[in-house]
Design a protein around this motif. Structure first.
Motif, PDB file in Angstrom:
ATOM      1  N   THR A 238       0.833  -1.205   0.000  1.00  0.00           N
ATOM      2  CA  THR A 238       0.000   0.000   0.000  1.00  0.00           C
ATOM      3  C   THR A 238       0.865   1.251   0.000  1.00  0.00           C
ATOM      4  OG1 THR A 238      -0.207  -0.118   2.398  1.00  0.00           O
ATOM      5  CG2 THR A 238      -1.998  -1.068   1.108  1.00  0.00           C
TER       6      THR A 238
ATOM      7  N   ARG B  83       3.767   1.596  -1.488  1.00  0.00           N
ATOM      8  CA  ARG B  83       4.249   1.775  -2.872  1.00  0.00           C
ATOM      9  C   ARG B  83       3.177   2.399  -3.759  1.00  0.00           C
ATOM     10  NH1 ARG B  83       6.761  -4.069  -3.423  1.00  0.00           N
ATOM     11  NH2 ARG B  83       8.572  -3.776  -2.091  1.00  0.00           N
ATOM     12  N   LEU B  84       1.922   2.091  -3.471  1.00  0.00           N
ATOM     13  CA  LEU B  84       0.821   2.647  -4.251  1.00  0.00           C
ATOM     14  C   LEU B  84       0.466   4.067  -3.814  1.00  0.00           C
ATOM     15  CD1 LEU B  84      -1.481  -0.502  -4.390  1.00  0.00           C
ATOM     16  CD2 LEU B  84      -0.156   0.478  -6.263  1.00  0.00           C
TER      17      LEU B  84
ATOM     18  N   TRP C  58      -0.823   4.761  -0.858  1.00  0.00           N
ATOM     19  CA  TRP C  58      -1.964   4.690   0.042  1.00  0.00           C
ATOM     20  C   TRP C  58      -1.483   4.610   1.474  1.00  0.00           C
ATOM     21  CZ3 TRP C  58      -4.863   0.152  -2.750  1.00  0.00           C
ATOM     22  CH2 TRP C  58      -5.265   0.581  -4.014  1.00  0.00           C
TER      23      TRP C  58
END
Length: 51
Positions: free
Chosen positions: A14, A16-17, A19
């Protein structure tokens, strides 16, 4: 197909995204207490009678 991730891997994935792990609030920010009181006093009795 369902993928299972360990909690640490979920955090990395998450991150890395872009988020973050967030929890929802218990009460909505938009909550309008006066409108709720009006609805309970006026609309709810009308709905309840319809049963």
């Amino acid at each position: 197909m369902v993928a299972a991730y360990w909690r640490t891997n979920q955090r990395l994935l998450t991150g890395r995204l872009g988020w973050s792990l967030q929890r929802p609030r218990r009460q909505a920010v938009e909550r309008d207490e006066s409108e709720i009181a009006r609805w309970v006093a006026q609309e709810w009795p009308r709905i309840k009678r319809g049963r």
